[in-house]
Design an enzyme around this catalytic site. Structure first.
Site, PDB file in Angstrom:
ATOM      1  N   LYS A  11     -18.744   6.714   7.677  1.00  0.00           N
ATOM      2  CA  LYS A  11     -18.165   6.775   6.343  1.00  0.00           C
ATOM      3  C   LYS A  11     -19.239   6.559   5.282  1.00  0.00           C
ATOM      4  O   LYS A  11     -20.015   5.599   5.333  1.00  0.00           O
ATOM      5  CB  LYS A  11     -17.081   5.707   6.217  1.00  0.00           C
ATOM      6  CG  LYS A  11     -16.267   5.747   4.937  1.00  0.00           C
ATOM      7  CD  LYS A  11     -15.142   4.720   5.023  1.00  0.00           C
ATOM      8  CE  LYS A  11     -14.232   4.743   3.816  1.00  0.00           C
ATOM      9  NZ  LYS A  11     -13.117   3.769   3.938  1.00  0.00           N
ATOM     10  N   GLY A  13      23.548 -15.469  -4.061  1.00  0.00           N
ATOM     11  CA  GLY A  13      23.065 -14.657  -5.172  1.00  0.00           C
ATOM     12  C   GLY A  13      22.414 -13.364  -4.718  1.00  0.00           C
ATOM     13  O   GLY A  13      22.281 -13.086  -3.519  1.00  0.00           O
ATOM     14  N   SER A  46      18.697 -13.698  -2.544  1.00  0.00           N
ATOM     15  CA  SER A  46      18.776 -14.008  -1.115  1.00  0.00           C
ATOM     16  C   SER A  46      19.581 -12.956  -0.364  1.00  0.00           C
ATOM     17  O   SER A  46      19.346 -12.720   0.821  1.00  0.00           O
ATOM     18  CB  SER A  46      19.387 -15.398  -0.895  1.00  0.00           C
ATOM     19  OG  SER A  46      20.741 -15.443  -1.294  1.00  0.00           O
ATOM     20  N   SER A  92      -4.880   4.172   4.076  1.00  0.00           N
ATOM     21  CA  SER A  92      -4.646   4.062   2.638  1.00  0.00           C
ATOM     22  C   SER A  92      -3.395   3.243   2.378  1.00  0.00           C
ATOM     23  O   SER A  92      -2.284   3.670   2.709  1.00  0.00           O
ATOM     24  CB  SER A  92      -4.485   5.468   2.040  1.00  0.00           C
ATOM     25  OG  SER A  92      -4.229   5.402   0.657  1.00  0.00           O
ATOM     26  N   GLU A 130      -8.182   6.295  10.428  1.00  0.00           N
ATOM     27  CA  GLU A 130      -9.382   5.471  10.263  1.00  0.00           C
ATOM     28  C   GLU A 130      -9.251   4.167  11.050  1.00  0.00           C
ATOM     29  O   GLU A 130      -8.210   3.504  11.027  1.00  0.00           O
ATOM     30  CB  GLU A 130      -9.561   5.168   8.776  1.00  0.00           C
ATOM     31  CG  GLU A 130     -10.701   4.239   8.418  1.00  0.00           C
ATOM     32  CD  GLU A 130     -10.732   3.922   6.927  1.00  0.00           C
ATOM     33  OE1 GLU A 130     -11.756   3.405   6.448  1.00  0.00           O
ATOM     34  OE2 GLU A 130      -9.724   4.201   6.235  1.00  0.00           O
ATOM     35  N   CYS A 184     -11.301   8.449   4.646  1.00  0.00           N
ATOM     36  CA  CYS A 184     -10.566   7.840   3.535  1.00  0.00           C
ATOM     37  C   CYS A 184     -11.262   8.014   2.177  1.00  0.00           C
ATOM     38  O   CYS A 184     -11.188   9.056   1.564  1.00  0.00           O
ATOM     39  CB  CYS A 184     -10.288   6.367   3.840  1.00  0.00           C
ATOM     40  SG  CYS A 184      -8.834   5.719   2.949  1.00  0.00           S
ATOM     41  N   LEU A 214      20.563 -18.789   2.293  1.00  0.00           N
ATOM     42  CA  LEU A 214      21.484 -17.929   1.544  1.00  0.00           C
ATOM     43  C   LEU A 214      22.139 -18.709   0.418  1.00  0.00           C
ATOM     44  O   LEU A 214      22.851 -19.696   0.666  1.00  0.00           O
ATOM     45  CB  LEU A 214      22.571 -17.366   2.466  1.00  0.00           C
ATOM     46  CG  LEU A 214      22.088 -16.453   3.602  1.00  0.00           C
ATOM     47  CD1 LEU A 214      23.277 -15.983   4.422  1.00  0.00           C
ATOM     48  CD2 LEU A 214      21.320 -15.266   3.044  1.00  0.00           C
TER      49      LEU A 214
END
Length: 425
Positions: A111, A297, A300, A184, A41, A147, A294
């Protein structure tokens, strides 16, 4: 009839680039023996064009691109989506599909069902079609839909959203093959839902169903591809890969099938969606590199891994910014992560800035005990450092800080912090 499903990744407004992709995939399909090639589409203009369709120049360029495409396509029938001026007196544009054969357009379908819910607002922009799209191609009666036209089957859904069912109309008109070109968007369990819905249509209508979906990310939307085809008995004839461009060919009589593997698990599916969305966001906005804060943990670490997989390790810069509340292991963990991923790594301590910040605020805070207010100042300092770091790099670097990744109501959400400078598109 041998039909090719050409699952491509387009860029909104890149008419020349999209046309090149269409010609290239059409030629590949012809070389492999396809008699009909089906594209997604709005493949010519990209999806979703949104307010761009309100610009007459955008619509004109889409029409002109189709005309040029007709002259360039190889000698094979091609069904492709585009936006064109509406022939009615309502909305100025229509979401259309052109069937091109031997240098001319033999079917121009509009459509019928225009969604206006969730992420869709097509009834705002487009004038709906009124006639079913039927064409006889070499003795095979083709029914063309776009669609949402196939998402109103009363035999599958408990409640219909529209008074018309284009699938029922083309089945009554004698169509032997149902073609559906789509854009979609992905969400969790959507791939399986489409599979079940399309198979149900094939079984109920005793018709071959061929569905081709866009693939790629456009800002917050991710199209997963996962194109499918079923025979009239509900047997799988073709399946394209998910989250990448692909070309699959099948024969409507079942003598040729092409079935590619999909993601091995739902977790892998979600991860591939995030990688694709990240890669296309950066690429289509004109950036090349990512900057990631960073902490050491999990959050990140996942973001850095996504960035490295999406853009390549050589295009990711990691910055650790330890402060007074940081654990001693956070920098070590961040450095180990960067080393394992092979990304650039820098350490910029923020404690001196943090102490100066508090000294400036002491006259205001007075004797109040320190709490989460002071701790949260660290985040603001780190944000400014990332922005300042960005100034030292090329303008093709995006400050890539995914603040959260979560799944809610089967939707995958991820938030991005955008850079101070954006490239003009």
């Amino acid at each position: 009839m041998k039909i090719a499903l050409a699952q491509i990744n387009t860029v909104i407004g890149d008419f020349d680039g999209n046309a090149e992709r269409i010609v290239r995939f059409a030629q590949q399909a012809k070389d492999r023996g396809a008699e009909l090639v089906v594209f997604p589409e709005l493949a010519i203009c990209g999806y979703p064009p949104r307010d761009l369709v309100e610009r007459s120049e955008f619509v004109r360029r889409s029409e002109d691109a189709l005309k040029c495409l007709v002259a360039r396509l190889p000698d094979v029938a091609v069904l492709v989506g585009y936006v064109r001026r509406s022939a009615a007196s309502g909305k100025p544009a229509s979401n259309a599909a052109a069937l091109v054969r031997r240098g001319r357009i033999v079917l121009d379908y509009v459509k019928i069902l225009l969604p206006y819910y969730d992420v869709f607002d097509e009834s705002r922009y487009f004038e709906p079609g009124v006639r079913a799209g039927i064409y006889d191609l070499d003795g095979i009666h083709l029914g063309t839909t776009i669609c949402e036209d196939v998402w109103n089957d009363k035999n599958f859904w408990k409640q219909q959203l529209y008074p018309r069912d284009p699938v029922e109309e083309i089945a009554r008109a004698g169509a032997e093959v149902l073609l559906n070109i789509a854009s979609s968007p992905y969400n969790v369990e959507k791939i399986k839902l489409r599979h079940d819905m399309l198979r149900a249509i094939a079984l109920e209508r005793k018709i071959v169903v061929a569905y081709v979906n866009h693939v790629g990310g456009n800002d917050q939307l991710i199209m997963d591809g996962s194109s499918l085809a079923f025979d009239a008995e509900g047997q799988l004839l073709a399946r394209a890969r998910s989250f990448e461009e692909d070309l699959v060919i099948f024969d409507t009589d079942g003598s040729q099938r092409e079935i590619h593997d999909g993601p091995a698990s739902q977790l892998e599916e979600v991860y591939q969606a995030l990688v694709l969305g990240t890669r296309d966001y950066v690429r289509k906005c004109g950036f090349r590199k990512a900057l990631v804060g960073l902490s050491g943990g999990v959050d990140s670490s996942l973001v850095a891994t996504l960035a490295a997989d999406a853009l390549g390790a050589e295009n990711v810069h990691g910055v650790s910014m330890p402060g007074p509340y940081s654990s001693s292991g956070s920098v070590r963990d961040a450095e180990a992560l960067a080393r394992n991923l092979g990304i650039d790594f820098r350490v910029i301590p923020i404690t001196p800035i943090f102490e100066n910040y508090l000294g400036t605020l002491d006259p205001v805070f007075g004797d109040l005990p320190r709490d989460v207010t002071e701790e949260n100042i660290q985040a603001r300092i780190r944000g400014n450092i990332l922005i300042d770091f960005l100034q030292l790099r090329s303008r093709t670097v995006v400050n890539f800080a995914l603040r959260s990744i979560r799944v809610k109501d089967h939707q995958v959400f991820f938030e991005r912090a955008r850079p101070r400078q954006q490239l003009a598109l």
